[in-house]
Design a protein around this motif. Structure first.
Motif, PDB file in Angstrom:
ATOM      1  N   TYR A 151       0.828  -1.208   0.000  1.00 34.61           N
ATOM      2  CA  TYR A 151       0.000   0.000   0.000  1.00 34.61           C
ATOM      3  C   TYR A 151       0.872   1.271   0.000  1.00 34.61           C
ATOM      4  CZ  TYR A 151      -3.016   3.741   1.624  1.00 34.61           C
ATOM      5  OH  TYR A 151      -3.666   4.937   1.732  1.00 34.61           O
ATOM      6  N   ALA A 152       0.581   2.178  -0.932  1.00 37.94           N
ATOM      7  CA  ALA A 152       1.335   3.435  -1.034  1.00 37.94           C
ATOM      8  C   ALA A 152       0.835   4.416   0.036  1.00 37.94           C
ATOM      9  CB  ALA A 152       1.181   4.032  -2.426  1.00 37.94           C
ATOM     10  N   VAL A 153       1.632   4.582   1.074  1.00 36.09           N
ATOM     11  CA  VAL A 153       1.216   5.327   2.265  1.00 36.09           C
ATOM     12  C   VAL A 153       0.854   6.776   1.945  1.00 36.09           C
ATOM     13  CG1 VAL A 153       1.995   6.147   4.533  1.00 36.09           C
ATOM     14  CG2 VAL A 153       2.532   3.816   3.783  1.00 36.09           C
ATOM     15  N   LYS A 154       1.520   7.381   0.959  1.00 37.70           N
ATOM     16  CA  LYS A 154       1.274   8.801   0.698  1.00 37.70           C
ATOM     17  C   LYS A 154      -0.175   9.090   0.306  1.00 37.70           C
ATOM     18  CE  LYS A 154       2.172   9.759  -4.246  1.00 37.70           C
ATOM     19  NZ  LYS A 154       2.469   8.481  -4.910  1.00 37.70           N
ATOM     20  N   CYS A 155      -0.851   8.075  -0.220  1.00 36.97           N
ATOM     21  CA  CYS A 155      -2.214   8.250  -0.716  1.00 36.97           C
ATOM     22  C   CYS A 155      -3.194   8.620   0.391  1.00 36.97           C
ATOM     23  CB  CYS A 155      -2.641   6.955  -1.395  1.00 36.97           C
ATOM     24  SG  CYS A 155      -4.251   7.052  -2.126  1.00 36.97           S
TER      25      CYS A 155
ATOM     26  N   PHE B 271       8.147   0.073 -12.088  1.00 32.96           N
ATOM     27  CA  PHE B 271       7.641   1.170 -12.914  1.00 32.96           C
ATOM     28  C   PHE B 271       6.362   1.674 -12.276  1.00 32.96           C
ATOM     29  CE2 PHE B 271       6.145  -2.878 -14.843  1.00 32.96           C
ATOM     30  CZ  PHE B 271       4.773  -2.723 -14.732  1.00 32.96           C
ATOM     31  N   HIS B 272       5.929   2.840 -12.687  1.00 37.62           N
ATOM     32  CA  HIS B 272       4.614   3.359 -12.298  1.00 37.62           C
ATOM     33  C   HIS B 272       4.046   4.007 -13.554  1.00 37.62           C
ATOM     34  CE1 HIS B 272       1.270   5.278 -10.414  1.00 37.62           C
ATOM     35  NE2 HIS B 272       1.669   5.047  -9.177  1.00 37.62           N
ATOM     36  N   VAL B 273       2.951   3.457 -14.058  1.00 39.35           N
ATOM     37  CA  VAL B 273       2.426   3.901 -15.351  1.00 39.35           C
ATOM     38  C   VAL B 273       1.710   5.249 -15.257  1.00 39.35           C
ATOM     39  CG1 VAL B 273       2.186   1.541 -16.193  1.00 39.35           C
ATOM     40  CG2 VAL B 273       0.239   2.650 -15.042  1.00 39.35           C
ATOM     41  N   GLY B 274       1.477   5.720 -14.040  1.00 39.95           N
ATOM     42  CA  GLY B 274       0.724   6.971 -13.827  1.00 39.95           C
ATOM     43  C   GLY B 274      -0.465   6.673 -12.944  1.00 39.95           C
ATOM     44  N   SER B 275      -0.778   7.618 -12.042  1.00 40.72           N
ATOM     45  CA  SER B 275      -1.850   7.360 -11.098  1.00 40.72           C
ATOM     46  C   SER B 275      -3.205   7.633 -11.732  1.00 40.72           C
ATOM     47  CB  SER B 275      -1.659   8.263  -9.870  1.00 40.72           C
ATOM     48  OG  SER B 275      -2.553   7.881  -8.860  1.00 40.72           O
ATOM     49  N   GLY B 276      -4.158   6.764 -11.458  1.00 37.39           N
ATOM     50  CA  GLY B 276      -5.465   6.894 -12.103  1.00 37.39           C
ATOM     51  C   GLY B 276      -5.345   6.538 -13.573  1.00 37.39           C
ATOM     52  N   CYS B 277      -4.734   5.400 -13.846  1.00 31.11           N
ATOM     53  CA  CYS B 277      -4.449   4.979 -15.228  1.00 31.11           C
ATOM     54  C   CYS B 277      -5.725   4.558 -15.947  1.00 31.11           C
ATOM     55  CB  CYS B 277      -3.469   3.811 -15.183  1.00 31.11           C
ATOM     56  SG  CYS B 277      -3.376   2.855 -16.700  1.00 31.11           S
TER      57      CYS B 277
ATOM     58  N   GLY C 266       4.113  -1.235  -9.583  1.00 34.55           N
ATOM     59  CA  GLY C 266       3.719   0.115  -9.189  1.00 34.55           C
ATOM     60  C   GLY C 266       2.255   0.283  -8.847  1.00 34.55           C
ATOM     61  N   GLY C 267       1.748   1.508  -9.059  1.00 35.84           N
ATOM     62  CA  GLY C 267       0.346   1.829  -8.755  1.00 35.84           C
ATOM     63  C   GLY C 267      -0.401   2.130 -10.043  1.00 35.84           C
ATOM     64  N   GLY C 268      -1.477   2.911  -9.899  1.00 28.03           N
ATOM     65  CA  GLY C 268      -2.255   3.295 -11.076  1.00 28.03           C
ATOM     66  C   GLY C 268      -3.639   2.673 -11.136  1.00 28.03           C
ATOM     67  N   PHE C 269      -3.950   1.796 -10.185  1.00 28.70           N
ATOM     68  CA  PHE C 269      -5.220   1.059 -10.195  1.00 28.70           C
ATOM     69  C   PHE C 269      -6.384   1.955  -9.759  1.00 28.70           C
ATOM     70  CE2 PHE C 269      -1.537  -1.427  -9.047  1.00 28.70           C
ATOM     71  CZ  PHE C 269      -1.516  -2.388 -10.041  1.00 28.70           C
ATOM     72  N   PRO C 270      -7.553   1.800 -10.399  1.00 30.51           N
ATOM     73  CA  PRO C 270      -8.680   2.678 -10.061  1.00 30.51           C
ATOM     74  C   PRO C 270      -9.267   2.317  -8.699  1.00 30.51           C
ATOM     75  CG  PRO C 270      -9.403   0.963 -11.560  1.00 30.51           C
ATOM     76  CD  PRO C 270      -7.912   0.795 -11.403  1.00 30.51           C
TER      77      PRO C 270
ATOM     78  N   ALA D  71       3.122  -4.908  -6.159  1.00 31.32           N
ATOM     79  CA  ALA D  71       2.546  -3.681  -6.705  1.00 31.32           C
ATOM     80  C   ALA D  71       2.458  -2.663  -5.587  1.00 31.32           C
ATOM     81  CB  ALA D  71       1.167  -3.952  -7.293  1.00 31.32           C
ATOM     82  N   GLU D  72       2.187  -1.424  -5.940  1.00 31.00           N
ATOM     83  CA  GLU D  72       2.115  -0.337  -4.952  1.00 31.00           C
ATOM     84  C   GLU D  72       0.790   0.407  -5.072  1.00 31.00           C
ATOM     85  OE1 GLU D  72       5.443   1.875  -6.329  1.00 31.00           O
ATOM     86  OE2 GLU D  72       6.930   0.500  -5.518  1.00 31.00           O
ATOM     87  N   PRO D  73      -0.327  -0.270  -4.866  1.00 27.76           N
ATOM     88  CA  PRO D  73      -1.613   0.421  -5.010  1.00 27.76           C
ATOM     89  C   PRO D  73      -1.856   1.420  -3.890  1.00 27.76           C
ATOM     90  CG  PRO D  73      -1.949  -1.782  -4.117  1.00 27.76           C
ATOM     91  CD  PRO D  73      -0.485  -1.677  -4.442  1.00 27.76           C
ATOM     92  N   GLY D  74      -2.320   2.603  -4.250  1.00 32.83           N
ATOM     93  CA  GLY D  74      -2.701   3.595  -3.254  1.00 32.83           C
ATOM     94  C   GLY D  74      -4.199   3.836  -3.378  1.00 32.83           C
ATOM     95  N   ARG D  75      -4.548   4.607  -4.413  1.00 24.89           N
ATOM     96  CA  ARG D  75      -5.936   4.961  -4.710  1.00 24.89           C
ATOM     97  C   ARG D  75      -6.899   3.770  -4.614  1.00 24.89           C
ATOM     98  NH1 ARG D  75      -6.959   9.358  -7.626  1.00 24.89           N
ATOM     99  NH2 ARG D  75      -4.865   9.564  -8.475  1.00 24.89           N
ATOM    100  N   PHE D  76      -6.480   2.631  -5.149  1.00 23.64           N
ATOM    101  CA  PHE D  76      -7.351   1.457  -5.188  1.00 23.64           C
ATOM    102  C   PHE D  76      -7.942   1.129  -3.816  1.00 23.64           C
ATOM    103  CE2 PHE D  76      -7.632  -3.128  -4.358  1.00 23.64           C
ATOM    104  CZ  PHE D  76      -8.664  -3.449  -5.211  1.00 23.64           C
TER     105      PHE D  76
ATOM    106  N   ALA E  92      -8.733   9.176  -1.442  1.00 26.46           N
ATOM    107  CA  ALA E  92      -7.374   9.163  -1.991  1.00 26.46           C
ATOM    108  C   ALA E  92      -6.872  10.572  -2.259  1.00 26.46           C
ATOM    109  CB  ALA E  92      -7.352   8.354  -3.291  1.00 26.46           C
ATOM    110  N   TYR E  93      -5.681  10.875  -1.768  1.00 27.97           N
ATOM    111  CA  TYR E  93      -5.028  12.160  -2.024  1.00 27.97           C
ATOM    112  C   TYR E  93      -5.917  13.333  -1.642  1.00 27.97           C
ATOM    113  CZ  TYR E  93      -2.100   8.889  -4.552  1.00 27.97           C
ATOM    114  OH  TYR E  93      -1.312   7.814  -4.865  1.00 27.97           O
ATOM    115  N   THR E  94      -6.524  13.265  -0.469  1.00 30.40           N
ATOM    116  CA  THR E  94      -7.344  14.360   0.034  1.00 30.40           C
ATOM    117  C   THR E  94      -6.827  14.798   1.411  1.00 30.40           C
ATOM    118  OG1 THR E  94      -8.904  12.736   0.917  1.00 30.40           O
ATOM    119  CG2 THR E  94      -9.446  13.695  -1.222  1.00 30.40           C
TER     120      THR E  94
HETATM  121  C1  LIG Z   1       1.925   7.616  -5.599  1.00 30.97           C
HETATM  122  C2  LIG Z   1       2.657   6.361  -5.822  1.00 30.97           C
HETATM  123  C3  LIG Z   1       1.967   5.133  -5.787  1.00 30.97           C
HETATM  124  C4  LIG Z   1       0.470   5.009  -5.636  1.00 30.97           C
HETATM  125  O1  LIG Z   1      -0.156   5.234  -6.846  1.00 30.97           O
HETATM  126  P1  LIG Z   1      -1.727   4.987  -7.041  1.00 30.97           P
HETATM  127  O2  LIG Z   1      -1.961   5.457  -8.422  1.00 30.97           O
HETATM  128  O3  LIG Z   1      -2.438   5.792  -6.019  1.00 30.97           O
HETATM  129  O4  LIG Z   1      -1.978   3.547  -6.907  1.00 30.97           O
HETATM  130  C5  LIG Z   1       2.704   3.983  -5.921  1.00 30.97           C
HETATM  131  N1  LIG Z   1       4.055   4.014  -6.087  1.00 30.97           N
HETATM  132  C6  LIG Z   1       4.740   5.171  -6.127  1.00 30.97           C
HETATM  133  C7  LIG Z   1       6.203   5.133  -6.281  1.00 30.97           C
HETATM  134  C8  LIG Z   1       4.057   6.378  -6.017  1.00 30.97           C
HETATM  135  O5  LIG Z   1       4.749   7.522  -6.080  1.00 30.97           O
END
Ligand SMILES: *Cc1c(COP(=O)(O)O)cnc(C)c1O
Length: 463
Positions: free
Chosen positions: A59-63, A189-195, A228-232, A264-269, A370-372
Motif C-alpha cells: 500500500y502506497a502510504v502517501k495516498c 515502474f509506475h504507469v501513472g496514477s489513475g491509469c 507500481g500503482g495506477g489502479f482505479p 505492486a504499490e496500489p494507493g488509490r485502489f 485518496a489524495y485528500t
Molecule cells: C503515488 C505512488 C503510488 C500510488 O499510486 P496509485 O496510483 O495511487 O496507486 C505507488 N508508487 C509510487 C512510487 C508512487 O509515487
C-alpha cells in the motif's frame, strides 16, 4: 500491537448513507465530516486477492496515511510502500517488519537513506546515477530496484516526467550499478496514477522482462518485479481490466513465476471509495443572469485548501449529491459550489444542475479517500473534517482473527454478539437503530435516537 483508533460498530443492514443522515440530522452537527467505511477497504483487499493473486500489494502510504487505514491494511496482511523517513517510521510503529516495506522514492534525501539503513528497510528504488553514488556511500548493502519509465497514454496524474529512467538508458545505468558493486534485485515502474490505459501494463511488463534479460548479461540475477500503482479506486470501478492485462503479461513474460516475486504499490485502489464526505451549506447567494434566469452560489464548509485540494493536485472531478432526498424532486437550477475560505480560487465545482438548496442542507461527496486528507490544511482557520470510522459485524468478523484488534477499539463496547461471546463483554450500550427512524426528510426525521451514546461519539456540538 493493537489498534489505536476507534471504530463504531453498525448493525449489518446499515448503510454509510444512513449513518451520514443520522449525524447530519442530529441537530448537533454543523462541521463537515467524513464517514470511513472499513468494510470497503476489506472488500477491496478481497478483490485484489481474487483478481491479482500473484501480485503482493504494498500500500502506497502517501495516498492516505491515516493510522486507521494503515492498521486495517496491516491487519489484512498487506505490505507497504513508503517514500520518506516519516512514512517508514509510521508504518514501523505498527510493528510491520522492515522486509515488508519498499522505500519506493527514486530520489531520496540522505538522512532518509540513513534512517532506512538503521531501520533495516533494505529495498529501495533508483532511476539515476547520482542516486547510486549516494546509496553506495550511505547504504551499500541496500537491495536496489531500478525504476523504468513507461507512461500510460491517459492517466489522472502522470509521473513519467519526474521519475523513471528511459528504457534505452536503463542498461547503462545497470552497468554503473554493477561497477559500483551494488545489489540490484529487480525492476519497477509506475504507469501513472489513475491509469485509464490498461494495455500499458503489458508494455511495461514486457519492457521489464527485457531488462531482466539485459541484467543477466551484466551479471545480475533479478528476483523482483514491481508493477507500481495506477489502479482505479472509485465506486463502480473495477480491477478486472487491468488485472486481465497484468495476469496475461505475467503468464507470457514470467511464465510459472520464474522465481520472480511480483509486487505492486496500489494507493488509490484501497482507499478512494472508503471515504464519504458530508459538507454543510452555510451561505447562499442568488445571481441574476442576463437572460432573466437566475443561478445560485452555494458556500460549503470544506474547500480546495481542505479535502478538495484533490481538485488541484490530483486533478480530481467531484460530484455533489444533495443529502436530502426530497430535494431531488425539485426543479433543477444552475449552481456553483465554493469553499469556506476568502480565496477566489476556493471553488469546488463549476456550474452544475442542482435542485435549489437551502442553508443548513448538506452536499455529500463520495470517493474522497485518496489524495485528500493528507494534503489538507487549515488555511484561513477552517478545520479539517473529522473522520468517523464505521464497520459492520461481517467486516469485524473478517478482522477478528487479527490480534491487533480488541474490544478497546469499539466505542461503548459496541461489539457484535459472536465477538461479545468470545470476549465476555456485556451487551449494554449496544447501538440499535429503529428502522422507522431512517427517513431522509429533515422535517420528519426524529431528533431522538435509540442510542444517544452513538451519536454523541460522532457529532461535534457547536457552541
Ligand atoms: C503515488 C505512488 C503510488 C500510488 O499510486 P496509485 O496510483 O495511487 O496507486 C505507488 N508508487 C509510487 C512510487 C508512487 O509515487
Amino acid at each position: 500491537m493493537k489498534f489505536n483508533e476507534n471504530i463504531t460498530l453498525l448493525e449489518p443492514e446499515r448503510s454509510v448513507w444512513q449513518v451520514i443522515e443520522q449525524i447530519a440530522y442530529s441537530g448537533m452537527q454543523e462541521e463537515a465530516f467524513y464517514v470511513l467505511d472499513i468494510g470497503d477497504i476489506v472488500r477491496k483487499h478481497e478483490e485484489w486477492k481474487l483478481k491479482l493473486p500473484k501480485v503482493e500489494p504494498h500500500y502506497a502510504v502517501k495516498c492516505n496515511d491515516s493510522m486507521m487505514v494503515l492498521e486495517v491494511l496491516n491487519s489484512l496482511g498487506t505490505s507497504f510502500d513508503c517514500a520518506s523517513k516519516a512514512e517508514i517510521a509510521k508504518v514501523m510503529q505498527l510493528g510491520v517488519d522492515p522486509s515488508k516495506i519498499i522505500f519506493a522514492n527514486p530520489v531520496k534525501q540522505a538522512s532518509h537513506i540513513r534512517y532506512a539503513a538503521n531501520a533495516g528497510v533494505a529495498t529501495m528504488t533508483f532511476d539515476n546515477e547520482t542516486e547510486l553514488h549516494k546509496i553506495k556511500s550511505l547504504y551499500p548493502s541496500a537491495k536496489l530496484v531500478i525504476r523504468i519509465r513507461c507512461d500510460a497514454t491517459a492517466a489522472q496524474c502522470p509521473l513519467g516526467m519526474k521519475f523513471g529512467v528511459e528504457v534505452e538508458n536503463a542498461f547503462a545505468l545497470l552497468e554503473t550499478a554493477y561497477s559500483l558493486e551494488l545489489d540490484v534485485i529487480g525492476v519497477s515502474f509506475h504507469v501513472g496514477s489513475g491509469c485509464s490505459d490498461p494495455p500499458v501494463f503489458h508494455r511495461a511488463i514486457q519492457a521489464a522482462r527485457a531488462l531482466f534479460d539485459d541484467a543477466k548479461r551484466i551479471g545480475f540475477e533479478f528476483t523482483l518485479l514491481d508493477i507500481g500503482g495506477g489502479f482505479p479506486g472509485n465506486k463502480g470501478s473495477s480491477l478486472t481490466k487491468i488485472a486481465e492485462v497484468v495476469n496475461g503479461a505475467l503468464d507470457k513474460f514470467f511464465p510459472d513465476g520464474c522465481g520472480v516475486k511480483v509486487i505492486a504499490e496500489p494507493g488509490r485502489f484501497y482507499v478512494a471509495s472508503a471515504y464519504t464526505l458530508a459538507t454543510l451549506i452555510h451561505s447562499k447567494r442568488e445571481v441574476k443572469n442576463g437572460d432573466g434566469t437566475h443561478s445560485f452560489m452555494y458556500y460549503i464548509n470544506d474547500g480546495v485548501y481542505g479535502s478538495f485540494n484533490c481538485l488541484l493536485y490530483d486533478h480530481a472531478v467531484v460530484t455533489p449529491i444533495p443529502l436530502k432526498e426530497t430535494a431531488t424532486t425539485k426543479k433543477l437550477t444552475t449552481g456553483t459550489i465554493w469553499g469556506p475560505t476568502c480565496d477566489g480560487l476556493d471553488q469546488v465545482t463549476g456550474p452544475v444542475m442542482l435542485p435549489e438548496m437551502e442553508i443548513g442542507e448538506w452536499f455529500v461527496f463520495q470517493n474522497m479517500g485518496a489524495y485528500t486528507l493528507p494534503v489538507a490544511s487549515t488555511f484561513n482557520g477552517m478545520p479539517i473534517p473529522k473522520v468517523n470510522a464505521i464497520a459492520n459485524e461481517s467486516t469485524l468478523l473478517m478482522l477478528k482473527d487479527v490480534p491487533s484488534l480488541n474490544e478497546d477499539n469499539f466505542k461503548g463496547n459496541d461489539m457484535p454478539n459472536n465477538l461479545l461471546a468470545e470476549l465476555d463483554l456485556s451487551e449494554q450500550n449496544r447501538y440499535h437503530v429503529d428502522q422507522q427512524s431512517t427517513s431522509s426528510s429533515l422535517a420528519s426525521f426524529p431528533m431522538s435516537f435509540s442510542s444517544d451514546s452513538f451519536i454523541d461519539d460522532f457529532v461535534e456540538p457547536v457552541n
